[in-house]
Motif scaffolding. Structure first.
Motif, short mmCIF file in Angstrom:
data_model
loop_
_atom_site.label_atom_id
_atom_site.label_comp_id
_atom_site.label_asym_id
_atom_site.label_seq_id
_atom_site.Cartn_x
_atom_site.Cartn_y
_atom_site.Cartn_z
N MET A 54 -12.73 -1.01 -3.33
CA MET A 54 -12.51 -2.43 -3.09
C MET A 54 -11.02 -2.76 -2.94
O MET A 54 -10.66 -3.73 -2.28
CB MET A 54 -13.13 -3.26 -4.21
N TYR A 55 -10.18 -1.93 -3.54
CA TYR A 55 -8.74 -2.11 -3.33
C TYR A 55 -8.41 -1.93 -1.85
O TYR A 55 -7.63 -2.70 -1.27
CB TYR A 55 -7.94 -1.11 -4.16
N ASP A 56 -9.01 -0.92 -1.23
CA ASP A 56 -8.80 -0.70 0.20
C ASP A 56 -9.21 -1.94 1.00
O ASP A 56 -8.50 -2.38 1.91
CB ASP A 56 -9.62 0.50 0.68
N VAL A 57 -10.37 -2.50 0.65
CA VAL A 57 -10.88 -3.68 1.36
C VAL A 57 -9.91 -4.85 1.22
O VAL A 57 -9.51 -5.47 2.21
CB VAL A 57 -12.27 -4.07 0.83
N HIS A 58 -9.52 -5.15 0.00
CA HIS A 58 -8.68 -6.32 -0.23
C HIS A 58 -7.26 -6.11 0.29
O HIS A 58 -6.62 -7.06 0.76
CB HIS A 58 -8.66 -6.69 -1.71
N HIS A 59 -6.77 -4.89 0.22
CA HIS A 59 -5.44 -4.60 0.79
C HIS A 59 -5.46 -4.87 2.29
O HIS A 59 -4.54 -5.51 2.83
CB HIS A 59 -5.05 -3.16 0.50
N ASN A 60 -6.48 -4.38 2.96
CA ASN A 60 -6.61 -4.60 4.41
C ASN A 60 -6.69 -6.09 4.72
O ASN A 60 -6.04 -6.59 5.65
CB ASN A 60 -7.87 -3.91 4.93
N VAL A 61 -7.49 -6.81 3.95
CA VAL A 61 -7.67 -8.23 4.20
C VAL A 61 -6.39 -9.02 3.96
O VAL A 61 -5.99 -9.85 4.79
CB VAL A 61 -8.82 -8.79 3.33
N GLU A 62 -5.74 -8.74 2.85
CA GLU A 62 -4.53 -9.51 2.52
C GLU A 62 -3.37 -9.19 3.44
O GLU A 62 -2.55 -10.07 3.74
CB GLU A 62 -4.17 -9.28 1.05
N GLU A 63 -3.28 -7.95 3.90
CA GLU A 63 -2.18 -7.56 4.77
C GLU A 63 -2.42 -7.95 6.23
O GLU A 63 -1.47 -8.26 6.96
CB GLU A 63 -1.95 -6.04 4.68
N LYS A 82 -6.06 -8.02 -4.75
CA LYS A 82 -5.71 -6.60 -4.92
C LYS A 82 -4.85 -6.39 -6.16
O LYS A 82 -4.94 -5.34 -6.80
CB LYS A 82 -5.05 -6.02 -3.68
N HIS A 83 -4.05 -7.40 -6.54
CA HIS A 83 -3.24 -7.26 -7.76
C HIS A 83 -4.13 -7.20 -9.01
O HIS A 83 -3.76 -6.56 -10.00
CB HIS A 83 -2.24 -8.41 -7.87
N LEU A 84 -5.30 -7.84 -8.95
CA LEU A 84 -6.23 -7.78 -10.08
C LEU A 84 -6.80 -6.36 -10.23
O LEU A 84 -6.96 -5.86 -11.34
CB LEU A 84 -7.38 -8.77 -9.88
N ILE A 85 -7.07 -5.73 -9.10
CA ILE A 85 -7.57 -4.35 -9.13
C ILE A 85 -6.50 -3.42 -9.66
O ILE A 85 -6.77 -2.50 -10.45
CB ILE A 85 -8.05 -3.91 -7.74
N GLU A 86 -5.25 -3.64 -9.26
CA GLU A 86 -4.15 -2.83 -9.76
C GLU A 86 -4.04 -2.95 -11.28
O GLU A 86 -3.82 -1.96 -11.98
CB GLU A 86 -2.84 -3.26 -9.10
N GLU A 87 -4.22 -4.18 -11.80
CA GLU A 87 -4.17 -4.40 -13.25
C GLU A 87 -5.29 -3.64 -13.95
O GLU A 87 -5.06 -3.01 -15.00
CB GLU A 87 -4.30 -5.89 -13.55
N LYS A 93 -5.78 3.52 -16.98
CA LYS A 93 -4.88 4.66 -16.84
C LYS A 93 -5.18 5.51 -15.61
O LYS A 93 -5.08 6.74 -15.64
CB LYS A 93 -4.89 5.51 -18.12
N TYR A 94 -5.56 4.82 -14.55
CA TYR A 94 -5.70 5.46 -13.25
C TYR A 94 -4.49 5.11 -12.39
O TYR A 94 -3.93 4.01 -12.53
CB TYR A 94 -6.98 5.00 -12.54
N ASN A 95 -4.11 6.03 -11.54
CA ASN A 95 -2.96 5.80 -10.67
C ASN A 95 -3.22 4.64 -9.71
O ASN A 95 -4.36 4.43 -9.28
CB ASN A 95 -2.64 7.06 -9.85
N LYS A 96 -2.17 3.93 -9.39
CA LYS A 96 -2.27 2.90 -8.36
C LYS A 96 -2.68 3.55 -7.05
O LYS A 96 -2.05 4.52 -6.62
CB LYS A 96 -0.93 2.17 -8.20
N PRO A 97 -3.73 3.06 -6.42
CA PRO A 97 -4.22 3.71 -5.20
C PRO A 97 -3.33 3.48 -4.00
O PRO A 97 -2.59 2.50 -3.93
CB PRO A 97 -5.59 3.06 -4.99
N VAL A 98 -3.39 4.42 -3.08
CA VAL A 98 -2.77 4.25 -1.77
C VAL A 98 -3.86 3.74 -0.83
O VAL A 98 -4.91 4.38 -0.70
CB VAL A 98 -2.18 5.57 -1.24
N ALA A 99 -3.64 2.61 -0.22
CA ALA A 99 -4.70 1.95 0.55
C ALA A 99 -5.09 2.74 1.79
O ALA A 99 -4.23 3.21 2.54
CB ALA A 99 -4.27 0.55 0.94
N ASN A 100 -6.39 2.87 2.00
CA ASN A 100 -6.94 3.46 3.22
C ASN A 100 -7.40 2.34 4.16
O ASN A 100 -7.69 1.23 3.72
CB ASN A 100 -8.15 4.35 2.88
N SER A 101 -7.47 2.65 5.43
CA SER A 101 -7.90 1.66 6.41
C SER A 101 -9.41 1.45 6.32
O SER A 101 -10.18 2.39 6.17
CB SER A 101 -7.52 2.13 7.81
#
Length: 203
Positions: A54-63, A82-87, A93-101
């Protein structure tokens, strides 16, 4: 609702939109990765994997989608997630994801982009239902790590209605029902394919 909106026309449009996207919506919900977060047996790894998708989805949408709709939807900054998912991932204790298309965002029209946002905003309603299950899982039962699914909190309903009012107002002014529906179906299908193709990998 804006003064010039016809409520009966608005209802007809939204009913058609929901009906025309029902098959694609159900197909997405039937995926194992979608259904697992409603399971009492859900593991933290499964939860983190879903959040990353879902981070990928929201990153794409917001960008890419938000800039297209900046003149059509008034409160986009309040709809960022996407900032909520990062939190949540940081808490787990999972790494911040690199967004996929997820979406092909080249040459998108406003109506098509509105269809995509309809799907993404609609997921917030389902998120409140999912939250009830997530909060029963050990490690997520203290109100931490659930920021994304908490979303708008008790404002979820009003935020959804506000978006639908703006969506229907735009549709009435521009007579673009079919293109909005096409965008929504595209969004469901694109998220489905993204969920299906992205393998879970550990932190």
């Amino acid at each position: 609702m804006t003064p010039h909106q016809d409520s009966s026309v608005s209802f007809d449009f939204l009913d058609t939109l929901k009906t025309q996207t029902a098959v694609a919506h159900k197909r997405l919900e039937s995926l194992p990765v979608s259904s697992c977060i409603l399971s009492k047996e859900m593991k933290i790894d499964d939860y983190a994997h879903y959040l990353k998708l879902m981070y990928d989805v929201h990153h794409n949408v917001e960008e890419n989608i938000f800039p297209i709709l900046s003149g059509s939807i008034e409160d986009l900054e309040n709809r960022e997630k996407k900032h909520l998912i990062e939190e949540d991932l940081a808490f787990l204790k999972y790494n911040k994801p690199v967004a996929n298309s997820v979406f092909n965002t080249q040459n998108l029209t406003i109506p098509f982009a509105l269809g995509i946002l309809y799907v993404v905003e609609g997921s917030s309603l389902g998120g409140r239902f999912i939250l009830k299950n997530i909060e029963t899982i050990s490690g997520l039962d203290q109100g931490k790590g659930v920021s994304y699914f908490t979303g708008y909190g008790n404002k979820t309903g009003s935020q959804w209605k506000s978006f639908l009012n703006e969506l229907t107002a735009y549709q009435q002014e521009n007579n673009c029902e079919n293109e909005i529906i096409e965008g929504a179906i595209y969004a469901f299908d694109s998220i489905h394919n993204h969920f299906l193709q992205t393998q879970k990998n550990e932190n």
